[in-house]
Design an enzyme around this catalytic site. Structure first.
Site, mmCIF file in Angstrom:
data_model
loop_
_atom_site.group_PDB
_atom_site.id
_atom_site.type_symbol
_atom_site.label_atom_id
_atom_site.label_comp_id
_atom_site.label_asym_id
_atom_site.label_seq_id
_atom_site.Cartn_x
_atom_site.Cartn_y
_atom_site.Cartn_z
ATOM 1 N N GLY A 12 0.812 -1.210 0.000
ATOM 2 C CA GLY A 12 0.000 0.000 0.000
ATOM 3 C C GLY A 12 0.845 1.259 0.000
ATOM 4 C CD GLN A 13 -1.837 6.155 -1.462
ATOM 5 O OE1 GLN A 13 -1.442 7.197 -1.979
ATOM 6 N NE2 GLN A 13 -3.025 6.054 -0.886
ATOM 7 C CG ASP A 38 -7.974 -12.980 5.944
ATOM 8 O OD1 ASP A 38 -8.165 -11.747 5.902
ATOM 9 O OD2 ASP A 38 -8.875 -13.805 5.700
ATOM 10 C CB ALA A 63 -7.130 0.973 6.691
ATOM 11 C CB THR A 104 -9.794 7.976 8.861
ATOM 12 O OG1 THR A 104 -10.389 8.787 7.840
ATOM 13 C CG2 THR A 104 -10.919 7.425 9.722
ATOM 14 C CG ASP A 105 -10.246 12.905 7.119
ATOM 15 O OD1 ASP A 105 -10.087 11.700 6.837
ATOM 16 O OD2 ASP A 105 -10.533 13.770 6.271
ATOM 17 C CE1 TYR A 128 -11.822 3.626 6.363
ATOM 18 C CE2 TYR A 128 -12.481 5.930 6.452
ATOM 19 C CZ TYR A 128 -11.489 4.969 6.425
ATOM 20 O OH TYR A 128 -10.172 5.346 6.456
ATOM 21 C CE LYS A 132 -8.901 3.679 10.193
ATOM 22 N NZ LYS A 132 -7.713 2.791 10.019
ATOM 23 C CD1 TRP A 153 -9.221 13.564 2.482
ATOM 24 C CD2 TRP A 153 -8.850 15.345 1.167
ATOM 25 N NE1 TRP A 153 -10.371 14.305 2.458
ATOM 26 C CE2 TRP A 153 -10.176 15.398 1.657
ATOM 27 C CE3 TRP A 153 -8.383 16.356 0.345
ATOM 28 C CZ2 TRP A 153 -11.058 16.441 1.327
ATOM 29 C CZ3 TRP A 153 -9.265 17.397 0.019
ATOM 30 C CH2 TRP A 153 -10.581 17.427 0.496
#
Length: 302
Positions: A12-13, A38, A63, A104-105, A128, A132, A153
């Site tokens: 991932g990023q 998993d 995530a 996350t925001d 979502y 979180k 973002w």
């Protein structure tokens, strides 16, 4: 003395940025990907962690972030974003090592005018965000050494994200419709990774305690203005960039409600970890150049 970092996630990023930056920051890194565990199965994740006895800290870069999909079926979001982090938090606490968990925001409803601080009350608008938020609680309740970092973002120039989706329209469309009434804090994956590595340094050295922090680039921006800057940056490489047409969220319906303003105040992070977060514009310039290089490379299609 070599410090060993275990990252959950590999392709991932965030995991990619962590792998690229860790050595330069003095870390030896190991990763766990989906071929080994998993992430909807906490028992498999904990088994993978226990298989690595010589680690000093763990970063959870995994995530389930299909925001609209979670409105239809939230089972994966609950497993990956809530249950696995809680179990991971307890496992790391048993080992006496800090867990750095990314949130996350979208835990905020987006109704206030300014930036959200860590002390502001969360109230997610979608499944979502709820998954979180519960994951945050599970991690923080497991140990005072653990830390949760809300970001927003996230983008780079190689993975699937808002920036690369915009760039993919170059030469395809003359106009792109983008919502103008969603405000947030774009964050290059390298900015997030660098901040997490700095935080891991401080937590291990006892220079900071765990807790809840906001970690993103400063200066919030609307989706449409963000897209416009992406295209103005890309126009230096390719003059065929589309024109951005601002629209309202009501004109772009989706299954999940998004917060209107989820911008985050990161003063606590910068003060606690003595770290100045770079502006997102710098990240955009880096990401656009990387995307353009990849498009022109030998692996690109004609």
């Amino acid at each position: 003395m070599t410090r060993r970092l275990l990252v959950l996630g590999r392709s991932g990023q965030l995991a990619t940025s962590l792998s690229g930056l860790a050595k330069g920051a003095g870390w030896e890194i190991d990763t766990v990907d989906r071929s080994e565990a998993d992430f909807t199965r906490p028992d498999q994740v904990i088994k993978a962690v226990h298989a690595r006895p010589a680690i000093d800290a763990v970063i959870n870069a995994v995530a389930s972030n299909d925001v609209d999909g979670a409105e239809v079926d939230d089972r994966e979001a609950i497993a990956v974003n809530t249950l696995t982090p809680a179990e991971l938090g307890r496992a790391c606490a048993d080992r006496g090592i800090p867990l750095l968990h990314v949130s996350t925001d979208y835990v905020f409803p987006g109704r206030q005018g300014g930036k959200y601080r860590e002390s502001d009350t969360p109230s997610p608008l979608n499944a979502y965000g709820r998954s979180k938020l519960k994951g945050e609680s599970g991690v923080l309740s497991a140990s005072a050494r653990h830390a949760v970092f809300r970001t927003a973002w996230v983008f780079n120039g190689t993975h699937k994200n808002f920036l690369t989706a915009m760039l993919a329209q170059i030469g395809v469309r003359q106009e792109v419709r983008v919502v103008s009434d969603q405000i947030g804090s774009p964050t290059h994956a390298d900015t997030l990774a660098s901040g997490l590595l700095r935080a891991a340094d401080y937590l291990l050295a006892g220079k900071a305690r765990g807790g809840l922090f906001h970690l993103c680039s400063p200066d919030p921006v609307s989706r449409s203005d963000f897209a416009d800057f992406i295209y103005r940056t890309a126009a230096r490489h390719d003059g065929r960039c589309p024109r951005v047409i601002p629209i309202g969220s009501a004109d772009w319906p989706s299954k999940a409600r998004r917060p209107d303003n989820s911008s985050l105040d990161c003063d606590l992070f910068e003060t606690t970890f003595d770290y100045a977060l770079p502006h997102w514009r710098t990240g955009v310039e880096q990401a656009v150049s990387r995307w353009m290089d990849g498009r022109a490379g030998p692996s690109s299609t004609p």
